[in-house]
Motif scaffolding. Structure first.
Motif, short mmCIF file in Angstrom:
data_model
loop_
_atom_site.label_atom_id
_atom_site.label_comp_id
_atom_site.label_asym_id
_atom_site.label_seq_id
_atom_site.Cartn_x
_atom_site.Cartn_y
_atom_site.Cartn_z
N LEU A 35 30.00 11.62 42.94
CA LEU A 35 30.20 10.18 43.08
C LEU A 35 28.99 9.35 42.65
CD1 LEU A 35 32.31 9.70 46.33
CD2 LEU A 35 33.04 10.19 43.98
N LYS A 36 27.79 9.87 42.85
CA LYS A 36 26.59 9.13 42.48
C LYS A 36 25.89 9.74 41.26
CE LYS A 36 25.88 7.50 47.21
NZ LYS A 36 24.96 7.46 48.38
N SER A 37 26.61 10.58 40.52
CA SER A 37 26.03 11.26 39.37
C SER A 37 26.19 10.41 38.11
CB SER A 37 26.72 12.60 39.16
OG SER A 37 28.03 12.43 38.64
N ALA A 38 25.67 10.94 37.01
CA ALA A 38 25.81 10.26 35.72
C ALA A 38 27.12 10.61 35.03
CB ALA A 38 24.64 10.63 34.82
N ALA A 39 27.92 11.49 35.62
CA ALA A 39 29.19 11.90 35.02
C ALA A 39 30.12 10.70 34.88
CB ALA A 39 29.85 12.98 35.86
N GLU A 40 30.93 10.72 33.83
CA GLU A 40 31.89 9.64 33.57
C GLU A 40 33.32 10.10 33.79
OE1 GLU A 40 31.20 6.53 32.71
OE2 GLU A 40 29.02 6.73 32.54
N ARG A 41 33.59 11.38 33.52
CA ARG A 41 34.95 11.90 33.60
C ARG A 41 34.91 13.27 34.26
NH1 ARG A 41 36.91 11.72 28.09
NH2 ARG A 41 37.70 9.62 28.43
N VAL A 42 35.63 13.42 35.37
CA VAL A 42 35.56 14.63 36.18
C VAL A 42 36.97 15.15 36.45
CG1 VAL A 42 34.83 15.61 38.39
CG2 VAL A 42 33.41 13.87 37.26
N LEU A 43 37.21 16.40 36.14
CA LEU A 43 38.51 17.02 36.42
C LEU A 43 38.49 17.63 37.81
CD1 LEU A 43 40.84 18.94 34.11
CD2 LEU A 43 40.17 20.07 36.24
N ILE A 44 39.55 17.35 38.58
CA ILE A 44 39.70 17.94 39.91
C ILE A 44 40.95 18.80 39.92
CG2 ILE A 44 38.40 16.18 41.17
CD1 ILE A 44 41.01 14.80 41.86
N CYS A 45 40.88 19.96 40.58
CA CYS A 45 42.02 20.88 40.60
C CYS A 45 42.01 21.66 41.90
CB CYS A 45 41.95 21.83 39.41
SG CYS A 45 43.31 23.03 39.36
N GLY A 46 43.11 21.55 42.65
CA GLY A 46 43.29 22.31 43.88
C GLY A 46 44.43 23.30 43.73
N PHE A 47 44.31 24.46 44.38
CA PHE A 47 45.32 25.51 44.23
C PHE A 47 45.26 26.46 45.42
CE2 PHE A 47 41.41 26.25 41.93
CZ PHE A 47 40.97 27.46 42.45
N GLY A 48 46.43 26.98 45.79
CA GLY A 48 46.45 27.95 46.89
C GLY A 48 47.79 27.97 47.59
N VAL A 49 47.72 27.91 48.92
CA VAL A 49 48.89 28.13 49.78
C VAL A 49 50.10 27.37 49.26
CG1 VAL A 49 48.14 26.28 51.34
CG2 VAL A 49 49.69 28.04 52.17
N GLY A 50 51.22 28.06 49.24
CA GLY A 50 52.47 27.44 48.77
C GLY A 50 53.38 28.35 47.96
N LEU A 51 52.95 28.89 46.87
CA LEU A 51 51.71 28.64 46.14
C LEU A 51 51.81 27.32 45.38
CD1 LEU A 51 51.22 32.26 44.82
CD2 LEU A 51 49.74 31.13 46.47
N SER A 52 50.78 26.55 45.44
CA SER A 52 50.81 25.24 44.81
C SER A 52 49.53 25.00 44.02
CB SER A 52 50.99 24.13 45.86
OG SER A 52 49.87 24.06 46.71
N SER A 53 49.62 24.07 43.08
CA SER A 53 48.44 23.70 42.29
C SER A 53 48.58 22.24 41.88
CB SER A 53 48.29 24.59 41.06
OG SER A 53 49.46 24.58 40.27
#
Length: 311
Positions: A281-299
């Motif tokens: 959040l306070k970094s110099a990054a401009e574009r960040v990919l987020i990915c969650g995966f697991g129980v379900g199985l879901s992603s």
């Protein structure tokens, strides 16, 4: 557009020494360092409920970022280990404990490791549809409630944590359209059976190593982006070996995959917001990919974009 303004978190003070646990199960220190990645696991006190962990995270958000409790009009709690037996919903318990306005829209999401990415979409849609101004997306899933400490597979992996994410129009990060998927044929690979968590580690690993890179690639292709267009990859911290396996599928940017599980373990839906708070959040990054995966199985995959001064 509604997006993320700030994130705060809470980790219980009690720590479980994972190297000692490994020794009890006949595992070597290298197994912990190279496969699991977690040397210490935060564990809640026996009397603490999911809402107690959440209160700690939310109150830190209030004190650190100046959000007033009277201004909160949406509260979504991601948990599969709610207070008591889950009735009433933990969000209602939190409304009472925090003395939030009775006008708040509050409910739970029964999602695990993909829950934060799912939750962002759900709470933003709710806020935009209902004209709400300030929302809290809370993750609090204390798996220690259902872990058998004699089970080598689960006891070495999971830690307790809670996070609180503030969403509003005056945001610092926005996010796009997610890619959300579920394959219920794998539901039994990670489930609670007779009050105890059971996991087929090999099948969960295979799912993550094969399907998650495919979903990430589809999201990028659908949005006409290359892996090199992403500054940081912020994946659910299932284990160090899972993150490594996924990152190997993107050799050009492998060094952009965040890894931080050493002091937390797998904190389920809290792992991504913990990374975002600490590294993004306070970094110099401009574009960040987020990915969650697991129980379900879901992603679930999405990309966050930093808001510039010009909007």
């Amino acid at each position: 557009m509604i997006g993320i303004r700030a994130i705060a978190s809470y980790l219980p003070e009690t720590r479980l020494d994972n190297l000692r646990q490994a020794e009890k199960f006949g595992e070597s220190p290298s197994f912990i360092h190279d496969k699991i990645g977690a040397v210490m696991l935060p564990v809640k006190d026996a009397a603490q409920e999911a809402s107690d962990l959440a209160v700690e995270a939310i109150e830190r958000l209030f004190s650190q970022y100046g959000l007033a409790k009277d201004d909160v009009d949406a509260l979504v709690v991601v948990t599969q280990n709610p207070d008591g037996a889950g009735l009433p919903h933990t969000a209602a318990v939190l409304q009472r404990k925090l003395d939030l306005p009775t006008t708040v829209a509050a409910f739970d999401l029964s999602l695990g490791c993909s829950g934060f990415v799912y939750g962002l979409t759900i709470i933003r849609g709710l806020m935009e549809q209902a004209g709400l101004k300030n929302g809290l997306l809370v993750t609090a899933d204390p798996y220690s409630r259902v872990i058998d400490r004699e089970d080598r597979i689960t006891s070495l992996l999971f830690g307790d944590a809670a996070t609180a994410t503030w969403l509003c129009e005056d945001c610092t990060w926005t996010f796009g359209r997610p890619l959300l998927e579920t394959d219920g044929k794998g539901a039994n690979t990670l489930c609670v059976d007779q009050g105890r968590l059971r996991m087929n580690g090999r099948e969960v690993f295979s799912f993550a190593a094969a399907r998650v890179p495919q979903q990430i690639s589809r999201w990028l292709n659908d949005n006409e982006l290359a892996p090199t267009d992403i500054d940081l990859f912020c994946l659910h911290q299932g284990s160090i070996s899972i993150v490594d396996a996924i990152s190997r599928r993107f050799p050009q940017v492998r060094d952009r995959f965040l890894k931080d599980i050493r002091e937390t373990g797998n904190t389920v839906s809290s792992s991504i917001p913990l990374l975002l708070e600490k590294y993004v959040l306070k970094s110099a990054a401009e574009r960040v990919l987020i990915c969650g995966f697991g129980v379900g199985l879901s992603s679930a995959t999405n990309v966050m974009q930093k808001v510039t001064q010009n909007g």
